[in-house]
Design an enzyme around this catalytic site. Structure first.
Site, PDB file in Angstrom:
ATOM      1  N   SER A 736     -18.858  -3.900   7.740  1.00  0.00           N
ATOM      2  CA  SER A 736     -17.890  -4.842   7.167  1.00  0.00           C
ATOM      3  C   SER A 736     -16.486  -4.632   7.701  1.00  0.00           C
ATOM      4  O   SER A 736     -15.635  -5.525   7.603  1.00  0.00           O
ATOM      5  CB  SER A 736     -17.884  -4.718   5.640  1.00  0.00           C
ATOM      6  OG  SER A 736     -17.710  -3.378   5.238  1.00  0.00           O
ATOM      7  N   ASP A 942     -10.626  -0.310  -3.618  1.00  0.00           N
ATOM      8  CA  ASP A 942     -11.126  -0.278  -2.235  1.00  0.00           C
ATOM      9  C   ASP A 942     -10.076   0.337  -1.321  1.00  0.00           C
ATOM     10  O   ASP A 942      -9.055  -0.280  -1.013  1.00  0.00           O
ATOM     11  CB  ASP A 942     -11.471  -1.700  -1.769  1.00  0.00           C
ATOM     12  CG  ASP A 942     -12.184  -1.722  -0.415  1.00  0.00           C
ATOM     13  OD1 ASP A 942     -12.163  -0.690   0.282  1.00  0.00           O
ATOM     14  OD2 ASP A 942     -12.744  -2.776  -0.069  1.00  0.00           O
ATOM     15  N   HIS A 945     -11.587  -0.947   3.146  1.00  0.00           N
ATOM     16  CA  HIS A 945     -11.282  -2.199   3.852  1.00  0.00           C
ATOM     17  C   HIS A 945      -9.777  -2.458   3.841  1.00  0.00           C
ATOM     18  O   HIS A 945      -9.016  -1.773   3.165  1.00  0.00           O
ATOM     19  CB  HIS A 945     -12.051  -3.350   3.218  1.00  0.00           C
ATOM     20  CG  HIS A 945     -13.531  -3.166   3.300  1.00  0.00           C
ATOM     21  ND1 HIS A 945     -14.272  -2.600   2.275  1.00  0.00           N
ATOM     22  CD2 HIS A 945     -14.415  -3.439   4.298  1.00  0.00           C
ATOM     23  CE1 HIS A 945     -15.545  -2.539   2.632  1.00  0.00           C
ATOM     24  NE2 HIS A 945     -15.659  -3.043   3.856  1.00  0.00           N
TER      25      HIS A 945
END
Length: 965
Positions: A736, A942, A945
């Protein structure tokens, strides 16, 4: 002064290579290593062609057709120690030389190489028409499709053989009647040696004519050298080397019964490369001596040593004569000679793509008067030692300061002290040697100081080592006084012993980033100036020996240390050629018109360097300095009229002549013109990446721009990119974080061309963004581990040695891979239940070891299946996560420790033997940016990311930089 400017040139060139600032796609980093030092590795992808589809191979070279059964000799590929040879791309080769003519000139060894090249070209495009014909002693092979011609001119001696009226055949050593035809060529490859040793019925001449002398015979090496000198004189006077590239093939070895193989009859029955070679031959030294004496640039295709390993590559009994005439001179085709053409291809492609300084020999030229010289005024350099400060010591005539070295065919870059310091920021440069090293070290420190006299410096001495430090740049320039390089040890009885096999000072050398060595003059001191009483050589101790012999033994000890202890990918090593002294320099006021010939110390030094495995740059200052009898202190040195100094050099002066940017080293700077796009202008940002839409109020995180030290990254220009990559496919493959970067790239393109129609699709695991007008495809393939994960009997299996998705990768023009984060997942987040490697199944293993195995599988697959001349391949460095990113609003002050995944990735990429893969090293620069993560502005906390716009935009600016290079 030339050596210093040359040192600058090479340093800047090499640091540009390591800073990834040169055009990797065309240059392939060939200049950063010695292509001729390496080893033969077995490669199932070889040979480069099948001799059966090459109908014009002469019978004597077609070993398979002549009954040879073993085929391993076809499978060996030459692997240089510190780089990869580019794979031969026949189409690219033909296009680069469209409309040009290449000629091989020499004996049947040249014919061997010519046939190899024509086979390599024909096999790549067997449907292409070709014309093969012979006119007299010239064979011509033409491809009308490209209008390229490859010629073979048979002339075993290069000079003429003429038949007199009485039938006598005369070898005319001073005549080259064939040369008129050679001048018409764009590339010339010469070769001559084997026929010089023929006697009896095989000798094609009866008499030798040398100017006005005629004789029956002479030592063959002498005749060979005279003929080479005639050829060299013709090149220097008649050939424009800016238009015609000239190569000379070094001696192709034959293999007698001196192979070191028990029971071997010369090369018969040998089926694999030898373990060692038999050293340098006299004829090689003669050839190199002649080439060094030339004014024009000739590239020596140094095939001798690598070919000496290949006794298995000769026709043996599978040649023209079969068992009646064993052939250990020529080479089977396909085979060893194909590698000679790969080396030729590497040099030719590099010259076509990179014209300029590498296109000429920096050491061949002349001294020209230049009113802009000297580079600095010695009066503003307060630390020059008295012995070098000729003006301060009363020298009145100043023309010696005004001469600049001008190479033939190119220019040395003007010294730029700021650029030099920025390139070497944080680095340490050490000169090691005698007082001539001190001379050069002082020249360099003066050149740097004079450019910025307000800059603070620290000058100190600790024992035999002097330090000169510029805190502003954190650069250190050291000189270590070690006149013999090897040790002199004082015994208990007070006797000084020269230990030829000991280097106790080397531990300090290993800490340097650049090393510049020098030794010669002290080897000839005798009497009270000789600093040792005995010599120890292994277990032998003696009073004295031939000094050149001692010098060579010491150099061999030094060379062994370099080969075993120094990582030349981290430490650049130079050896300064012998600085010449002049018997009488008093009163000299300008350069000499001629030099003194090749220096004996220079010959020994080059011999030692040639045998080394590691790359050492020779700063070949000897010949150019031989012209400068005017540059010595003479009576204006330390001893005045009592001691005339014709050894050292005035500063400023000759020693000044003896003497790019890392885009991953820099800082994040706040730039109000950023970001490159926003959520309103890029409608397809993934919701999880859109921190502003998710409630983030601070905005500085997207206003930071990565600023390398000493250079600038180009601003992203989508129009330029799509025009260059029109009709191309660019794919990101990974997890990702690869998707994070893919979305960033799509946004940057869309915002650059907002009116361009686009489509956004998802089919299976593949996301595709297409700019329809330009037919440019930007794809993302979700494959977090790159290797396969499959379901078998309800269990998820990680196949660590399998890649099934590679077929789609092969269709791409650009590939950008990434993998890391999923390798460390455990529990519910782990995507497999068991690991399979071959027939072995594991429940688990050390994750770093597992990551390494996965990378090696990818590397092996890529090496075997991808072609970096057709597909540009990048691997993204590890994107770092941060344990605590909540509330961070600006970059950190330091990046922290080196990421372990980054280390393993770099190791694997370095092992790849065929493919050039560019590492986009985003790890360290991203480690500063804990503020760039999504943090609480996502579905959950998070710190892996990144917000968009944000940090991945900088990754894409790096990618863009390489794509448009």
């Amino acid at each position: 002064m030339f050596s210093l400017l040359l040192l600058l040139s090479i340093l800047l060139s090499n640091y540009n290579v390591y800073g990834k600032l040169i055009n990797d796609f065309n240059q392939l980093e060939i200049n950063s290593c010695d292509l001729f030092k390496g080893n033969w590795v077995y490669d199932d992808d070889y040979p480069l062609y099948n001799s059966s589809i090459c109908p014009f191979i002469e019978k004597q070279f077609d070993c398979l057709k002549n009954g040879r059964v073993d085929k391993d000799y076809l499978k060996y590929r030459w692997q240089p120690n510190e780089c990869n040879l580019p794979r031969f791309d026949a189409t690219e080769f033909q296009k680069k030389f469209k409309g040009k003519q290449m000629m091989f000139v020499g004996d049947s060894i040249s014919l061997n190489q010519w046939q190899s090249l024509t086979c390599m070209l024909h096999a790549a495009d067997p449907q292409a028409k070709y014309i093969s014909k012979r006119i007299g002693g010239t064979s011509i092979f033409t491809f009308p499709k490209y209008n390229t011609s490859y010629l073979m001119y048979r002339n075993a001696f290069l000079v003429d053989i003429k038949t007199e009226n009485n039938g006598a055949r005369v070898l005319e050593l001073d005549s080259l009647s064939s040369a008129t035809q050679w001048k018409e060529m764009d590339v010339l490859i010469f070769d001559s040696w084997h026929w010089w040793l023929h006697t009896g019925r095989k000798q094609p001449w009866d008499f030798v004519q040398d100017v006005n002398s005629t004789y029956k015979d002479a030592p063959r090496l002498t005749l060979y050298e005279k003929a080479l000198n005639t050829w060299a004189k013709w090149v220097d006077s008649e050939v424009d080397t800016t238009k015609t590239k000239i190569f000379f093939q070094r001696i192709s070895p034959d293999h007698d019964n001196n192979l070191g193989i028990s029971g071997s009859n010369r090369c018969q029955g040998v089926t694999q490369p030898l373990k060692s070679t038999i050293g340098v031959h006299e004829e090689e030294l003669v050839l190199e001596k002649v080439l060094k004496g030339m004014d024009k640039s000739v590239y020596l295709l140094n095939i001798t040593n690598l070919s000496q390993y290949r006794a298995d590559g000769h026709p043996s009994v599978f040649g023209h004569g079969g068992h009646k005439d064993l052939d250990c001179t020529h080479w089977c085709l396909a085979g060893v000679v194909d590698t000679w053409n790969l080396l030729l291809n590497g040099k030719l492609m590099n010259d076509v793509n990179k014209l300029g300084m590498n296109d000429c020999d920096l050491f061949k030229g002349n001294w020209v008067y230049d009113d802009d010289y000297p580079l600095y005024d010695s009066s503003v350099c307060p630390f020059i030692e008295k012995q070098f400060n000729c003006l301060n010591n009363g020298r009145q005539y100043r023309d010696y300061l005004k001469y600049r070295w001008q190479p033939h065919g190119c220019n040395l870059p003007r010294f730029n002290a700021t650029q030099f310091q920025l390139k070497l920021k944080g680095k340490r440069v050490m000169f090691v040697g005698d007082s001539l090293s001190v001379d050069q070290w002082q020249s360099l420190t003066c050149m740097l100081y004079a450019a910025d006299p307000q800059a603070k410096y620290i000058s100190k001495r600790n024992g035999s080592t002097s330090f000169f430090i510029f805190p502003k740049y954190n650069t250190s320039y050291l000189v270590s006084r070690n006149v013999f390089l090897v040790d002199i040890v004082k015994m208990k009885n007070g006797t000084q012993v020269l230990e030829l096999d000991s280097l106790s000072a080397a531990a300090q050398w290993e800490e340097m980033d650049v090393l510049v060595f020098d030794t010669w003059h002290w080897w000839f001191h005798t009497g009270r100036k000789q600093p040792w009483g005995f010599v120890q050589d292994g277990n032998s101790t003696y009073k004295d020996a031939n000094r050149v012999t001692l010098y060579e033994k010491a150099l061999n000890t030094w060379a062994k240390w370099v080969d075993t202890k120094v990582d030349t990918t981290k430490t650049k090593i130079f050896f300064q050629g012998v600085s010449p002294d002049h018997d009488n320099c008093t009163g000299a006021t300008r350069p000499s018109e001629s030099t003194q010939g090749q220096h004996p110390g220079e010959i020994v030094l080059e011999k030692v360097l040639r045998r080394m495995n590691k790359s050492v740059h020779l700063l070949n200052v000897t010949k150019l300095s031989q012209y400068r009898v005017d540059g010595h202190p003479s009576v204006y040195g330390f001893g005045g009229h009592r001691y005339v100094d014709c050894t050292h050099w005035c500063i400023a002066g000759v020693a000044d002549t003896w003497n790019g940017c890392d885009i991953y080293k820099g800082s994040w700077v706040l730039d109000e013109s950023y970001s490159l796009y926003n959520t309103s202008t890029c409608p397809f940002i993934e919701p999880s990446f859109d921190c502003q839409k998710n409630g983030r109020l601070d905005k500085d995180y997207f206003k930071y721009r990565w600023q390398p030290v000493g250079c600038n990254l180009p601003r992203f220009n989508g129009t330029e990119l799509v025009l260059k990559y029109k009709g191309k496919r660019i794919m990101f493959v990974g997890d990702s974080l690869g998707q994070n970067q893919w979305v960033s790239f799509a946004c940057m393109l869309h915002v650059s061309l907002p009116q361009a129609k686009y489509s956004m699709d998802k089919i299976g695991k593949i996301y595709t963004f297409t700019l329809l007008e330009y037919n440019i495809w930007l794809l993302f393939l979700g494959n977090p581990l790159i290797v396969d994960t499959v379901t078998q009997k309800g269990s998820r299996v990680l196949k660590i040695d399998s890649i099934s998705s590679g077929n789609i990768w092969k269709q791409m023009d650009v590939l950008v891979f990434n993998t890391w984060h999923w390798w460390d997942r455990k529990g519910k987040k782990q995507t497999w239940n068991v690991i399979q490697e071959g027939n072995i199944t594991y429940k688990d293993m050390d994750r770093m070891e597992l990551y390494k195995k996965g990378l090696n599988t990818w590397a092996k697959w890529a090496d075997s299946n991808l072609n970096s001349t057709k597909t540009r391949i990048f691997f993204q460095g590890v994107s770092p996560d941060h344990e605590g990113c909540k509330g961070k609003t600006g970059p950190a002050q330091s990046p922290g420790k080196i990421h372990p995944g980054e280390i393993e990735l770099e190791k694997v990429l370095k092992t790849m033997s065929k493919l050039f893969v560019r590492l986009i090293n985003i790890t360290r620069l991203s480690q500063y940016r804990s503020d760039g993560h999504q943090s609480i502005y996502s579905n959950s906390m998070d710190c892996i990311h990144w917000c968009l716009p944000g940090v991945p935009d900088a990754w894409n600016q790096l990618l863009y930089h390489f794509l448009i290079s």
